[in-house]
Motif scaffolding. Structure first.
Motif, PDB file in Angstrom:
ATOM      1  N   VAL A 160      -8.404  12.461 -15.828  1.00 22.61           N
ATOM      2  CA  VAL A 160      -9.487  13.333 -15.342  1.00 22.61           C
ATOM      3  C   VAL A 160      -9.355  13.489 -13.829  1.00 22.61           C
ATOM      4  CG1 VAL A 160     -11.990  13.503 -15.000  1.00 22.61           C
ATOM      5  CG2 VAL A 160     -11.087  12.781 -17.220  1.00 22.61           C
ATOM      6  N   LYS A 161      -9.317  14.708 -13.363  1.00 21.34           N
ATOM      7  CA  LYS A 161      -9.186  14.965 -11.924  1.00 21.34           C
ATOM      8  C   LYS A 161     -10.537  14.782 -11.234  1.00 21.34           C
ATOM      9  CE  LYS A 161      -5.240  17.920 -11.080  1.00 21.34           C
ATOM     10  NZ  LYS A 161      -4.837  18.892 -12.116  1.00 21.34           N
ATOM     11  N   ILE A 162     -10.487  14.177 -10.068  1.00 18.51           N
ATOM     12  CA  ILE A 162     -11.682  14.034  -9.235  1.00 18.51           C
ATOM     13  C   ILE A 162     -11.943  15.387  -8.565  1.00 18.51           C
ATOM     14  CG2 ILE A 162     -12.497  12.845  -7.126  1.00 18.51           C
ATOM     15  CD1 ILE A 162     -12.285  10.832  -9.306  1.00 18.51           C
ATOM     16  N   THR A 163     -13.198  15.793  -8.474  1.00 17.31           N
ATOM     17  CA  THR A 163     -13.475  17.084  -7.823  1.00 17.31           C
ATOM     18  C   THR A 163     -13.534  16.920  -6.302  1.00 17.31           C
ATOM     19  OG1 THR A 163     -15.856  16.779  -7.785  1.00 17.31           O
ATOM     20  CG2 THR A 163     -14.939  17.766  -9.785  1.00 17.31           C
ATOM     21  N   GLN A 164     -13.568  18.039  -5.629  1.00 12.92           N
ATOM     22  CA  GLN A 164     -13.639  18.010  -4.165  1.00 12.92           C
ATOM     23  C   GLN A 164     -14.894  17.279  -3.671  1.00 12.92           C
ATOM     24  OE1 GLN A 164     -13.701  21.852  -2.104  1.00 12.92           O
ATOM     25  NE2 GLN A 164     -12.939  20.756  -0.310  1.00 12.92           N
ATOM     26  N   GLU A 165     -16.026  17.549  -4.300  1.00  9.73           N
ATOM     27  CA  GLU A 165     -17.278  16.910  -3.862  1.00  9.73           C
ATOM     28  C   GLU A 165     -17.232  15.404  -4.102  1.00  9.73           C
ATOM     29  OE1 GLU A 165     -17.240  19.733  -5.740  1.00  9.73           O
ATOM     30  OE2 GLU A 165     -17.779  21.005  -4.022  1.00  9.73           O
ATOM     31  N   GLU A 166     -16.726  15.015  -5.269  1.00 18.65           N
ATOM     32  CA  GLU A 166     -16.624  13.578  -5.571  1.00 18.65           C
ATOM     33  C   GLU A 166     -15.694  12.904  -4.573  1.00 18.65           C
ATOM     34  OE1 GLU A 166     -17.155  14.758 -10.255  1.00 18.65           O
ATOM     35  OE2 GLU A 166     -15.246  13.922  -9.609  1.00 18.65           O
ATOM     36  N   ALA A 167     -14.560  13.549  -4.306  1.00 16.39           N
ATOM     37  CA  ALA A 167     -13.574  12.984  -3.386  1.00 16.39           C
ATOM     38  C   ALA A 167     -14.156  12.851  -1.980  1.00 16.39           C
ATOM     39  CB  ALA A 167     -12.319  13.854  -3.378  1.00 16.39           C
ATOM     40  N   THR A 168     -14.900  13.856  -1.554  1.00 16.57           N
ATOM     41  CA  THR A 168     -15.500  13.822  -0.211  1.00 16.57           C
ATOM     42  C   THR A 168     -16.482  12.652  -0.104  1.00 16.57           C
ATOM     43  OG1 THR A 168     -15.252  16.207   0.020  1.00 16.57           O
ATOM     44  CG2 THR A 168     -16.861  15.150   1.464  1.00 16.57           C
ATOM     45  N   ALA A 169     -17.303  12.477  -1.137  1.00 18.40           N
ATOM     46  CA  ALA A 169     -18.287  11.384  -1.115  1.00 18.40           C
ATOM     47  C   ALA A 169     -17.577  10.028  -1.058  1.00 18.40           C
ATOM     48  CB  ALA A 169     -19.192  11.470  -2.341  1.00 18.40           C
ATOM     49  N   LEU A 170     -16.578   9.837  -1.920  1.00 16.66           N
ATOM     50  CA  LEU A 170     -15.907   8.529  -1.974  1.00 16.66           C
ATOM     51  C   LEU A 170     -15.116   8.248  -0.696  1.00 16.66           C
ATOM     52  CD1 LEU A 170     -14.742   8.481  -5.715  1.00 16.66           C
ATOM     53  CD2 LEU A 170     -16.706   7.293  -4.702  1.00 16.66           C
ATOM     54  N   LEU A 171     -14.501   9.280  -0.135  1.00 14.17           N
ATOM     55  CA  LEU A 171     -13.737   9.065   1.098  1.00 14.17           C
ATOM     56  C   LEU A 171     -14.670   8.751   2.275  1.00 14.17           C
ATOM     57  CD1 LEU A 171     -10.904   8.910   2.277  1.00 14.17           C
ATOM     58  CD2 LEU A 171     -10.990  11.365   2.720  1.00 14.17           C
ATOM     59  N   THR A 172     -15.879   9.287   2.238  1.00 15.96           N
ATOM     60  CA  THR A 172     -16.849   8.968   3.296  1.00 15.96           C
ATOM     61  C   THR A 172     -17.116   7.464   3.337  1.00 15.96           C
ATOM     62  OG1 THR A 172     -17.942  11.107   3.049  1.00 15.96           O
ATOM     63  CG2 THR A 172     -19.214   9.371   4.136  1.00 15.96           C
ATOM     64  N   GLY A 173     -17.276   6.870   2.158  1.00 13.85           N
ATOM     65  CA  GLY A 173     -17.537   5.423   2.107  1.00 13.85           C
ATOM     66  C   GLY A 173     -16.365   4.621   2.631  1.00 13.85           C
ATOM     67  N   ILE A 174     -15.154   5.078   2.313  1.00 14.35           N
ATOM     68  CA  ILE A 174     -13.962   4.358   2.782  1.00 14.35           C
ATOM     69  C   ILE A 174     -13.849   4.475   4.303  1.00 14.35           C
ATOM     70  CG2 ILE A 174     -11.435   4.291   2.707  1.00 14.35           C
ATOM     71  CD1 ILE A 174     -11.596   5.180  -0.228  1.00 14.35           C
ATOM     72  N   ILE A 175     -14.056   5.677   4.815  1.00  9.92           N
ATOM     73  CA  ILE A 175     -13.932   5.888   6.264  1.00  9.92           C
ATOM     74  C   ILE A 175     -15.005   5.099   7.035  1.00  9.92           C
ATOM     75  CG2 ILE A 175     -14.176   7.619   8.108  1.00  9.92           C
ATOM     76  CD1 ILE A 175     -12.705   9.594   6.229  1.00  9.92           C
ATOM     77  N   THR A 176     -16.235   5.132   6.554  1.00  9.44           N
ATOM     78  CA  THR A 176     -17.297   4.454   7.307  1.00  9.44           C
ATOM     79  C   THR A 176     -17.204   2.934   7.172  1.00  9.44           C
ATOM     80  OG1 THR A 176     -18.846   4.816   5.462  1.00  9.44           O
ATOM     81  CG2 THR A 176     -18.920   6.395   7.275  1.00  9.44           C
ATOM     82  N   ASP A 177     -16.945   2.424   5.962  1.00  8.53           N
ATOM     83  CA  ASP A 177     -16.901   0.963   5.802  1.00  8.53           C
ATOM     84  C   ASP A 177     -15.701   0.326   6.510  1.00  8.53           C
ATOM     85  OD1 ASP A 177     -19.268   0.285   4.556  1.00  8.53           O
ATOM     86  OD2 ASP A 177     -18.291  -0.921   3.011  1.00  8.53           O
ATOM     87  N   THR A 178     -14.622   1.100   6.699  1.00  8.64           N
ATOM     88  CA  THR A 178     -13.460   0.535   7.392  1.00  8.64           C
ATOM     89  C   THR A 178     -13.513   0.822   8.893  1.00  8.64           C
ATOM     90  OG1 THR A 178     -12.164   2.555   7.069  1.00  8.64           O
ATOM     91  CG2 THR A 178     -11.898   0.804   5.411  1.00  8.64           C
ATOM     92  N   ASN A 179     -14.627   1.444   9.344  1.00  4.81           N
ATOM     93  CA  ASN A 179     -14.704   1.828  10.747  1.00  4.81           C
ATOM     94  C   ASN A 179     -13.470   2.674  11.094  1.00  4.81           C
ATOM     95  OD1 ASN A 179     -15.555   1.962  13.386  1.00  4.81           O
ATOM     96  ND2 ASN A 179     -14.905  -0.125  13.910  1.00  4.81           N
ATOM     97  N   GLN A 180     -13.305   3.738  10.306  1.00  3.82           N
ATOM     98  CA  GLN A 180     -12.193   4.689  10.460  1.00  3.82           C
ATOM     99  C   GLN A 180     -10.822   4.023  10.320  1.00  3.82           C
ATOM    100  OE1 GLN A 180     -12.982   7.658  13.684  1.00  3.82           O
ATOM    101  NE2 GLN A 180     -14.789   6.434  14.011  1.00  3.82           N
ATOM    102  N   PHE A 181     -10.694   3.259   9.248  1.00  5.75           N
ATOM    103  CA  PHE A 181      -9.425   2.600   8.892  1.00  5.75           C
ATOM    104  C   PHE A 181      -9.004   1.524   9.898  1.00  5.75           C
ATOM    105  CE2 PHE A 181      -9.219   6.744   6.727  1.00  5.75           C
ATOM    106  CZ  PHE A 181      -9.085   6.302   5.425  1.00  5.75           C
ATOM    107  N   ALA A 182      -9.982   0.941  10.576  1.00  7.40           N
ATOM    108  CA  ALA A 182      -9.654  -0.129  11.530  1.00  7.40           C
ATOM    109  C   ALA A 182      -9.787  -1.518  10.900  1.00  7.40           C
ATOM    110  CB  ALA A 182     -10.550  -0.027  12.757  1.00  7.40           C
ATOM    111  N   ASN A 183     -10.751  -1.710  10.000  1.00  9.32           N
ATOM    112  CA  ASN A 183     -10.959  -3.036   9.391  1.00  9.32           C
ATOM    113  C   ASN A 183     -10.943  -2.950   7.866  1.00  9.32           C
ATOM    114  OD1 ASN A 183     -13.807  -2.610  11.286  1.00  9.32           O
ATOM    115  ND2 ASN A 183     -12.055  -3.729  12.103  1.00  9.32           N
ATOM    116  N   SER A 184     -10.751  -4.103   7.261  1.00  2.26           N
ATOM    117  CA  SER A 184     -10.795  -4.257   5.787  1.00  2.26           C
ATOM    118  C   SER A 184      -9.925  -3.237   5.072  1.00  2.26           C
ATOM    119  CB  SER A 184     -12.207  -4.119   5.219  1.00  2.26           C
ATOM    120  OG  SER A 184     -13.185  -4.505   6.114  1.00  2.26           O
TER     121      SER A 184
END
Ligand code: 5GP
Ligand code: MN
Length: 338
Positions: A160-184
């Motif tokens: 099942v392909k992830i939609t653009q909206e789903e992908a945007t939401a999930l990537l937001t969590g990754i970007i914010t929780d990692t402090n823009q890919f700096a931690n974790s």
């Protein structure tokens, strides 16, 4: 990509999802990008699979996350207790995301914990309280709950392909929780980010909404915070205090101090930062560290909180005058003074 969980666990998930029509997805108090990203991303996906989905959080999310809830569907418990109680009553399944226990939902926790529906945990914090849930997806070997959600969905329905909206939401969590890919960040984190990007995640929108859409008040408050970093060189620590008086003076709104905790860490020689935000009846304490300094230990022991090794939080009594003394006492237990 490595499987994060066993096929057996995913098979159980499938069984539960097959028989669950109404799903309630809930997250922690003062929700952040990972919390709302997981709610929105998982919520959209499950709706697309034909489920009725309700999204709830205990307290409001900051304005800059509104783009993940364009139709204002997220129920906020403190404003809509009755609606949340009804949705809980009607649900077949509760999914708790980005919390290690119902206690992180604070005032909303007892309602969720005591409710009848089947309960699933999806989280990346240490020490999940497993006995509160019927099924647990928990790993600290991921950047964020959004990464974990994505990896469960990929295992569940690889085609099942992830939609653009789903992908945007999930990537937001990754970007914010990692402090823009700096931690974790783990090797798989970049693979997930790449797949979300390929699915159409709107990185431009994420960065512009989360990091470049500030109110003038927030920018000025940031100026105050930077001007008022206090240094404790012996403890390699810098800290910032924002009292109610200051917050009022700058017209503070929820989310305006997001990320301020990281400022002191940008100073040479500083390995620990602490951020104190005075709330109505307590002081919120946020802690960050670099390297092998376990701030979650002091969050747990001194500030009635917890979290990750290098990023944790808790609270203290509402007495700003005691901050430095309490902080030094706590730091003394994890930092050898030279
Ligand atoms: P923040 O400083 O961003 O609010 O929180 C940092 C991390 O600490 C969060 O990602 C969360 O894991 C954890 N955390 C925040 N508040 C609490 C709390 O009250 N209790 C526990 N156990 N963890 C917390
Ligand atoms: Mn998280």
């Amino acid at each position: 990509m490595k499987n994060l969980f066993s096929n057996n666990l995913v098979a159980k998930w499938n069984e539960v999802l097959m028989r669950s029509k109404r799903i309630l997805i809930a997250t922690h108090i003062n929700p952040d990008g990972d919390a709302i990203g997981a709610l929105a991303g998982l919520g959209l996906y499950l709706k697309r699979m034909g489920h009725h989905v309700t999204l709830v959080c205990p307290t409001p999310y900051p304005d800059f996350l509104e783009f993940l809830d364009p139709n204002k569907e997220v129920l906020v418990y403190v404003f809509e207790q009755q609606a949340v109680a009804e949705a809980t009553e009607q649900a077949d399944l509760i999914i708790a995301a980005d919390v290690s226990s119902f206690s992180r939902m604070e005032m909303m926790g007892p309602l969720m914990k005591q409710s009848k529906p089947f309960k699933i945990l999806m989280d990346h914090h240490m020490d999940p309280v497993r006995n509160e849930f019927d099924l647990v997806f928990s790993s600290t070997q991921v950047s964020s709950s959004c990464e974990l959600v994505y990896r469960v969905l990929k295992m569940w329905k690889p085609h099942v392909k992830i939609t653009q909206e789903e992908a945007t939401a999930l990537l937001t969590g990754i970007i914010t929780d990692t402090n823009q890919f700096a931690n974790s960040v783990f090797p798989e984190t970049f693979l997930v980010a790449s797949e979300l990007n390929a699915a159409g995640a709107n990185t431009e929108e994420i960065f512009s909404k989360v990091y470049r859409d500030f109110s003038a008040n927030r920018m000025r408050l940031m100026g105050y915070a930077l001007q008022n970093i206090k240094l404790l060189p012996k403890y390699k620590t810098g800290y910032i205090v924002l009292t109610r008086e200051i917050l009022d003076a700058y017209g503070y709104r929820i989310g305006d101090a997001e990320g301020f905790v990281n400022f002191p860490l940008a100073i040479k020689g500083i390995s620990v930062s602490a951020f104190f935000l005075q709330r109505e009846d307590h002081i919120k304490v946020s802690l960050r560290s670099q390297g092998s300094i376990a701030v979650n230990e002091i969050a747990k022991k001194f500030f009635n909180g917890g979290g990750h090794y290098n990023a944790s939080a808790g609270k203290m009594e509402d007495v700003p005058e005691k901050i430095e003394e309490r902080l030094k006492e706590a730091l003394g237990t994890i930092i050898a003074l030279t």
